[in-house]
Design a protein around this motif. Structure first.
Motif, PDB file in Angstrom:
ATOM      1  N   UNK A  68       0.852  -1.203   0.000  1.00 23.95           N
ATOM      2  CA  UNK A  68       0.000   0.000   0.000  1.00 23.95           C
ATOM      3  C   UNK A  68       0.881   1.243   0.000  1.00 23.95           C
ATOM      4  N   UNK A  69       0.238   2.388  -0.228  1.00 26.79           N
ATOM      5  CA  UNK A  69       1.000   3.639  -0.301  1.00 26.79           C
ATOM      6  C   UNK A  69       1.520   4.068   1.069  1.00 26.79           C
ATOM      7  N   UNK A  70       0.912   3.610   2.156  1.00 26.75           N
ATOM      8  CA  UNK A  70       1.376   3.982   3.486  1.00 26.75           C
ATOM      9  C   UNK A  70       2.292   2.907   4.102  1.00 26.75           C
ATOM     10  N   UNK A  71       2.862   2.056   3.257  1.00 27.06           N
ATOM     11  CA  UNK A  71       3.760   1.003   3.721  1.00 27.06           C
ATOM     12  C   UNK A  71       5.101   1.102   3.007  1.00 27.06           C
ATOM     13  N   UNK A  72       6.124   0.500   3.616  1.00 27.21           N
ATOM     14  CA  UNK A  72       7.449   0.435   2.999  1.00 27.21           C
ATOM     15  C   UNK A  72       8.063  -0.916   3.347  1.00 27.21           C
ATOM     16  N   UNK A  73       9.086  -1.311   2.607  1.00 32.22           N
ATOM     17  CA  UNK A  73       9.807  -2.548   2.873  1.00 32.22           C
ATOM     18  C   UNK A  73      11.135  -2.206   3.502  1.00 32.22           C
ATOM     19  N   UNK A  74      11.390  -2.767   4.671  1.00 30.64           N
ATOM     20  CA  UNK A  74      12.642  -2.522   5.386  1.00 30.64           C
ATOM     21  C   UNK A  74      13.792  -3.132   4.590  1.00 30.64           C
ATOM     22  N   UNK A  75      14.874  -2.381   4.431  1.00 27.48           N
ATOM     23  CA  UNK A  75      16.012  -2.876   3.669  1.00 27.48           C
ATOM     24  C   UNK A  75      16.908  -3.790   4.504  1.00 27.48           C
ATOM     25  N   UNK A  76      16.606  -3.955   5.795  1.00 27.07           N
ATOM     26  CA  UNK A  76      17.396  -4.833   6.646  1.00 27.07           C
ATOM     27  C   UNK A  76      16.696  -6.176   6.880  1.00 27.07           C
ATOM     28  N   UNK A  87      12.435   4.582   9.507  1.00 33.16           N
ATOM     29  CA  UNK A  87      13.647   5.283   9.911  1.00 33.16           C
ATOM     30  C   UNK A  87      14.572   5.252   8.703  1.00 33.16           C
ATOM     31  N   UNK A  88      15.566   6.089   8.703  1.00 25.60           N
ATOM     32  CA  UNK A  88      16.520   6.122   7.593  1.00 25.60           C
ATOM     33  C   UNK A  88      17.883   5.700   8.118  1.00 25.60           C
ATOM     34  N   UNK A  89      18.509   4.780   7.416  1.00 21.98           N
ATOM     35  CA  UNK A  89      19.832   4.308   7.838  1.00 21.98           C
ATOM     36  C   UNK A  89      20.885   5.323   7.430  1.00 21.98           C
ATOM     37  N   UNK A  90      22.116   5.079   7.852  1.00 22.92           N
ATOM     38  CA  UNK A  90      23.214   6.000   7.518  1.00 22.92           C
ATOM     39  C   UNK A  90      23.495   6.007   6.022  1.00 22.92           C
ATOM     40  N   UNK A  91      23.126   4.914   5.344  1.00 25.96           N
ATOM     41  CA  UNK A  91      23.344   4.867   3.893  1.00 25.96           C
ATOM     42  C   UNK A  91      22.148   5.423   3.125  1.00 25.96           C
TER      43      UNK A  91
END
Length: 100
Positions: A68-76, A87-91
């Motif tokens: 959905x538009x209010x969701x994201x996939x964690x890159x970890x 949250x945003x990582x240092x990269x």
């Protein structure tokens, strides 16, 4: 009349309850109980197949719901999370609050 037994008391082993006569004390002490340690050999792997475990004819049907538009996939952890956990990582990659 029997006396009451205290079941919480420490139990005496057979070695401890033996006769403590002077002759018994002169006898060589019994060796401590020998425990056999078995180590797993990684080269000795045995695979067991359970009866009825053949699932080759089964099909898995899963309904996939798009992100959905209010969701994201964690890159970890690669889990889909709600935007309030972003949250945003240092990269600069999006990560969830648990991975931050």
């Amino acid at each position: 009349m029997k006396t009451a037994s205290d079941y919480d008391a420490r139990r005496m082993s057979d070695v401890e309850t033996q006769d403590r006569s002077p002759l018994g004390e002169l006898a060589p002490a019994l060796p401590a109980s020998s425990a056999t340690i078995v180590e797993d050999d990684p080269s000795d792997l045995h695979f067991f197949e359970l009866p009825g475990a053949d699932l080759s004819g089964e099909e898995l049907s899963v309904k996939v719901i798009p992100q959905r538009t209010d969701e994201f996939t964690c890159s970890s952890c690669f889990l889909v999370q709600h935007r309030n956990r972003l949250r945003t990582s240092s990269s600069g990659l999006p990560i969830c609050a648990d991975c931050a």
